[in-house]
Write a protein that holds these residues in place. Structure first.
Motif, PDB file in Angstrom:
ATOM      1  N   MET A   1       0.823  -1.190   0.000  1.00 42.50           N
ATOM      2  CA  MET A   1       0.000   0.000   0.000  1.00 42.50           C
ATOM      3  C   MET A   1       0.869   1.255   0.000  1.00 42.50           C
ATOM      4  SD  MET A   1      -3.208  -0.620   0.113  1.00 42.50           S
ATOM      5  CE  MET A   1      -4.287  -1.989   0.351  1.00 42.50           C
ATOM      6  N   LEU A   2       0.354   2.285  -0.591  1.00 45.01           N
ATOM      7  CA  LEU A   2       1.065   3.554  -0.675  1.00 45.01           C
ATOM      8  C   LEU A   2       1.023   4.267   0.671  1.00 45.01           C
ATOM      9  CD1 LEU A   2       2.425   5.498  -2.703  1.00 45.01           C
ATOM     10  CD2 LEU A   2       0.184   6.479  -3.109  1.00 45.01           C
ATOM     11  N   ILE A  24      -2.851  10.241  -9.081  1.00 40.54           N
ATOM     12  CA  ILE A  24      -1.723  10.449  -8.178  1.00 40.54           C
ATOM     13  C   ILE A  24      -1.346   9.141  -7.499  1.00 40.54           C
ATOM     14  CG2 ILE A  24      -0.990  11.578  -6.030  1.00 40.54           C
ATOM     15  CD1 ILE A  24      -2.777  13.988  -6.962  1.00 40.54           C
ATOM     16  N   ARG A  25      -2.329   8.407  -7.016  1.00 38.85           N
ATOM     17  CA  ARG A  25      -2.055   7.133  -6.340  1.00 38.85           C
ATOM     18  C   ARG A  25      -1.356   6.142  -7.270  1.00 38.85           C
ATOM     19  NH1 ARG A  25      -4.414   6.172  -1.528  1.00 38.85           N
ATOM     20  NH2 ARG A  25      -5.897   7.713  -0.795  1.00 38.85           N
ATOM     21  N   VAL A  26      -1.857   6.031  -8.488  1.00 39.46           N
ATOM     22  CA  VAL A  26      -1.262   5.096  -9.446  1.00 39.46           C
ATOM     23  C   VAL A  26       0.147   5.552  -9.836  1.00 39.46           C
ATOM     24  CG1 VAL A  26      -1.436   4.191 -11.805  1.00 39.46           C
ATOM     25  CG2 VAL A  26      -3.439   4.201 -10.308  1.00 39.46           C
ATOM     26  N   PHE A  27       0.308   6.827 -10.119  1.00 36.99           N
ATOM     27  CA  PHE A  27       1.614   7.347 -10.513  1.00 36.99           C
ATOM     28  C   PHE A  27       2.658   7.125  -9.414  1.00 36.99           C
ATOM     29  CE2 PHE A  27       4.652  10.927 -10.539  1.00 36.99           C
ATOM     30  CZ  PHE A  27       5.319  10.607 -11.713  1.00 36.99           C
ATOM     31  N   SER A  40      -2.077  -6.144  -9.258  1.00 36.03           N
ATOM     32  CA  SER A  40      -1.177  -5.665  -8.208  1.00 36.03           C
ATOM     33  C   SER A  40      -1.253  -4.147  -8.067  1.00 36.03           C
ATOM     34  CB  SER A  40       0.262  -6.071  -8.510  1.00 36.03           C
ATOM     35  OG  SER A  40       0.392  -7.468  -8.514  1.00 36.03           O
ATOM     36  N   LEU A  41      -1.339  -3.467  -9.187  1.00 39.77           N
ATOM     37  CA  LEU A  41      -1.419  -2.010  -9.164  1.00 39.77           C
ATOM     38  C   LEU A  41      -2.693  -1.542  -8.470  1.00 39.77           C
ATOM     39  CD1 LEU A  41      -0.046   0.603  -9.941  1.00 39.77           C
ATOM     40  CD2 LEU A  41      -1.101   0.421 -12.195  1.00 39.77           C
ATOM     41  N   SER A  46      -4.723   1.179  -4.139  1.00 39.99           N
ATOM     42  CA  SER A  46      -6.094   1.309  -3.614  1.00 39.99           C
ATOM     43  C   SER A  46      -7.040   1.975  -4.607  1.00 39.99           C
ATOM     44  CB  SER A  46      -6.105   2.064  -2.280  1.00 39.99           C
ATOM     45  OG  SER A  46      -5.358   1.383  -1.317  1.00 39.99           O
ATOM     46  N   VAL A  47      -6.789   1.757  -5.885  1.00 36.88           N
ATOM     47  CA  VAL A  47      -7.684   2.237  -6.935  1.00 36.88           C
ATOM     48  C   VAL A  47      -8.568   1.069  -7.351  1.00 36.88           C
ATOM     49  CG1 VAL A  47      -7.784   3.089  -9.318  1.00 36.88           C
ATOM     50  CG2 VAL A  47      -6.096   4.016  -7.734  1.00 36.88           C
ATOM     51  N   PRO A  48      -9.895   1.274  -7.423  1.00 38.10           N
ATOM     52  CA  PRO A  48     -10.790   0.173  -7.785  1.00 38.10           C
ATOM     53  C   PRO A  48     -10.465  -0.422  -9.160  1.00 38.10           C
ATOM     54  CG  PRO A  48     -12.037   2.088  -7.023  1.00 38.10           C
ATOM     55  CD  PRO A  48     -10.604   2.518  -7.163  1.00 38.10           C
TER      56      PRO A  48
END
Length: 71
Positions: A1-2, A24-27, A40-41, A46-48
């Motif tokens: 987790m980020l 932003i979370r994915v990047f 995994s990404l 935590s992106v649906p």
């Protein structure tokens, strides 16, 4: 987790560059952990699952990520 401290530290700057919270979370996840598969990404950022393809497509169009198709 980020980690939230990483998200918080860079969030304002990336928002000013036009990125959404999911982008932003994915990047940041990709930046910290490198290339990974979609599942995994989703888990690490935590992106649906239903949003990940659109988020990656948008990030690619903004030149923040490059999507590669593995065989």
């Amino acid at each position: 987790m980020l980690p939230m401290n990483v998200f918080g530290r860079y969030s304002k700057t990336l928002k000013n560059l036009g990125l959404s919270d999911y982008e932003i979370r994915v990047f940041l996840t990709r930046l910290m952990q490198g290339p990974m598969n979609y599942r995994s990404l989703c888990h690490e950022s935590s992106v649906p699952t239903g949003k990940i393809y659109q988020v990656l497509s948008t990030l690619e169009s903004k030149s923040f990520v490059e999507i590669s198709q593995d065989n």
